[in-house]
Scaffold this motif. Structure first.
Motif, PDB file in Angstrom:
ATOM      1  N   ARG A 219       7.130  20.742  22.683  1.00 55.66           N
ATOM      2  CA  ARG A 219       5.979  19.835  22.644  1.00 55.66           C
ATOM      3  C   ARG A 219       4.804  20.482  21.924  1.00 55.66           C
ATOM      4  O   ARG A 219       4.172  19.876  21.053  1.00 55.66           O
ATOM      5  N   LYS A 220       4.532  21.729  22.248  1.00 56.94           N
ATOM      6  CA  LYS A 220       3.349  22.390  21.704  1.00 56.94           C
ATOM      7  C   LYS A 220       3.546  22.907  20.282  1.00 56.94           C
ATOM      8  O   LYS A 220       2.584  23.008  19.523  1.00 56.94           O
ATOM      9  N   ASN A 221       4.796  23.239  19.901  1.00 53.45           N
ATOM     10  CA  ASN A 221       5.001  23.749  18.535  1.00 53.45           C
ATOM     11  C   ASN A 221       5.280  22.640  17.523  1.00 53.45           C
ATOM     12  O   ASN A 221       5.489  22.905  16.343  1.00 53.45           O
ATOM     13  N   GLY A 222       5.321  21.388  18.013  1.00 55.22           N
ATOM     14  CA  GLY A 222       5.450  20.251  17.106  1.00 55.22           C
ATOM     15  C   GLY A 222       6.868  19.805  16.823  1.00 55.22           C
ATOM     16  O   GLY A 222       7.072  18.796  16.148  1.00 55.22           O
ATOM     17  N   VAL A 223       7.867  20.514  17.327  1.00 56.17           N
ATOM     18  CA  VAL A 223       9.254  20.103  17.094  1.00 56.17           C
ATOM     19  C   VAL A 223       9.519  18.732  17.725  1.00 56.17           C
ATOM     20  O   VAL A 223      10.204  17.887  17.151  1.00 56.17           O
ATOM     21  N   CYS A 224       8.971  18.526  18.912  1.00 52.81           N
ATOM     22  CA  CYS A 224       9.054  17.213  19.581  1.00 52.81           C
ATOM     23  C   CYS A 224       7.625  16.810  19.947  1.00 52.81           C
ATOM     24  O   CYS A 224       7.242  16.778  21.124  1.00 52.81           O
ATOM     25  N   SER A 225       6.845  16.511  18.951  1.00 52.87           N
ATOM     26  CA  SER A 225       5.409  16.309  19.126  1.00 52.87           C
ATOM     27  C   SER A 225       5.059  15.046  19.905  1.00 52.87           C
ATOM     28  O   SER A 225       3.916  14.894  20.362  1.00 52.87           O
TER      29      SER A 225
END
Length: 452
Positions: A219-225
């Motif tokens: 969630r935080k690294n943008g992979v599953c934003s």
């Protein structure tokens, strides 16, 4: 003839012990030679069963393997109860950044549009309570009302007051030495360790915690934003048990419920979480064609955080510890300074249990300790190795007493607890660190080399 046959048959069932038992029945067997063989064999089977029960009772028989299912769950940092835990420990750390003699019992309550702190704090530290709390909520990821809370606009309520002067005097207010410092309350605490995983934690708990942490990472690294902060995980494993020895055999069920943006379809969520979360955390050799996956089984989960449920400090004590394994004394950890043995002694018991397993003295260990308020030394210490010890439990208990100082003031110093390091314990488990890299601040996770 029948006596000799009985002796041979009994030897097959229970070795010399059974054979010796059957000798006592040889005369009976000889006298009954005229009876049918089936009747005699039935008698021998009864004898063999009795011998087997005796062997089990005295511990000389091989225990039969049993299979069972066990489940552990975890929640993400955006779960309202975990938000409360993190806020409470944010205040503990803020106090200890300036004053390592702070006495803190900070509770947090959160709901729709508000965060409230209350409880008892005595400290020389001076800081902006509201700013600390808002920064904590922001870090979790609640930055818009649509997510369940907005760190910029929620109502902040502060009902903190000073610690009772009577409790303070009993614990350390009379300037006691570390050896004399009394426990901050009565109670009993537990620690547990098992050799199922490298971190010596139950596998169900480690996987549930690891899945939750991975949800936050992607969630935080943008992979599953399009994921949002709130979420829960659960893992069921089939175990094999022989006596007290455990072996994980396979993953039975994995459950993930995660908050998400409205335009994130359930089909895409399932695909992304299988690839980026489950397959990145769960050992592939434990997954088979019968493993069950439930990903957002209730469907839409857009309303979450304090908007979806109220949150309180200390409502996830099993998630904080061993996922239902071992035992729990009932006292929560977050929001408490280490004079509260609910926290510090539970950490210490984990250290003791982990040290015993790491030393090879047993494969599993449960350690209990108890205290009275204002009294330095523990009232009792208990060790159970579930029958997996290389020594007897009384012998292992003596090793514990010889290697660990469980006085309330001493254990705090031995594990270097008088420093600001508690907020990072408030989510993804106080023990094991399966979800995170090894952290030297988790001193109770570094096994002690035992002398015995």
């Amino acid at each position: 003839m029948f006596a000799r046959a009985a002796l041979r048959s009994a030897t097959q069932y229970g070795g010399l012990a059974a054979a010796a038992t059957v000798v006592g029945f040889a005369g009976v067997a000889a006298a009954e030679e005229t009876k049918c063989a089936g009747s005699v064999l039935g008698t021998l089977n009864e004898i063999a069963a009795k011998v087997s029960n005796i062997e089990k009772a005295i511990g000389v028989s091989e225990p039969e393997a049993e299979s069972f299912l066990f489940t552990s769950e975890s929640v993400n940092e955006g779960h309202p109860d975990k938000l409360a835990d993190q806020v409470s420990d944010t205040i503990v750390d803020a106090c200890f950044e300036q004053d390592n003699e702070s006495h803190v019992a900070c509770e947090t309550s959160t709901g729709t549009g508000f965060v409230m702190i209350f409880g008892e704090i005595t400290t020389n530290a001076v800081f902006d309570y509201e700013a600390k709390v808002r920064a904590c909520v922001k870090e979790i990821g609640f930055d818009h009302p649509d997510k369940g809370l907005d760190y910029k606009t929620f109502k902040f309520i502060n009902y903190v007051h000073a610690q009772s002067v009577e409790i303070n005097a009993a614990v350390s207010g009379r300037k006691q030495t570390p050896e004399e410092v009394g426990a901050g309350d009565q109670g009993h605490m537990f620690g547990y360790a098992t050799n199922e995983t490298p971190e010596l934690m139950p596998l169900t708990h480690s996987l549930a915690t690891g899945l939750g942490y991975q949800l936050t990472v992607v969630r935080k690294n943008g992979v599953c934003s399009k994921l949002r902060p709130d979420g829960k995980t659960q893992v069921t494993i089939e175990y094999e048990k022989k006596g007290g020895f455990l072996k994980p055999k396979r993953i039975h069920t994995i459950v993930i419920s995660t908050q998400h943006d409205p335009d994130y379809t359930q089909e895409q969520i399932k695909e992304d979480l299988m690839r980026e979360v489950i397959m990145k955390v769960v050992p592939h050799d434990l997954i088979d064609d019968k493993t069950i996956f439930h990903i957002n089984p209730s469907g839409l989960f857009t309303i979450g955080g304090p908007e979806g449920d109220g949150g309180l400090t200390g409502r996830k004590i099993i998630i904080d510890t061993y996922g239902g394994w071992g035992a729990h004394g009932g006292g929560a950890f977050s929001g408490k300074d280490p004079t509260k043995v609910d926290r510090s002694a539970a950490y210490y018991c984990r250290w003791v249990a982990k040290s015993l397993v790491a030393a090879g003295l047993c494969e599993r260990a449960l350690v209990q300790v108890s205290y009275a308020i204002g009294v330095a030394a523990p009232l009792s210490v208990f060790v159970d190795t579930y029958g997996t010890g290389t020594k007897s439990d009384p012998e292992i208990l003596e090793i514990v007493k010889a290697n660990f100082d469980m006085r309330a003031g001493m254990l705090v110093r031995e594990l270097d607890m008088l420093k600001p390091k508690y907020k990072k314990t408030a989510c993804y488990g106080h023990f094991g660190n399966a979800a995170r890299s090894a952290d030297p601040d988790f001193t109770w996770e570094i096994p002690k080399k035992l002398k015995y």
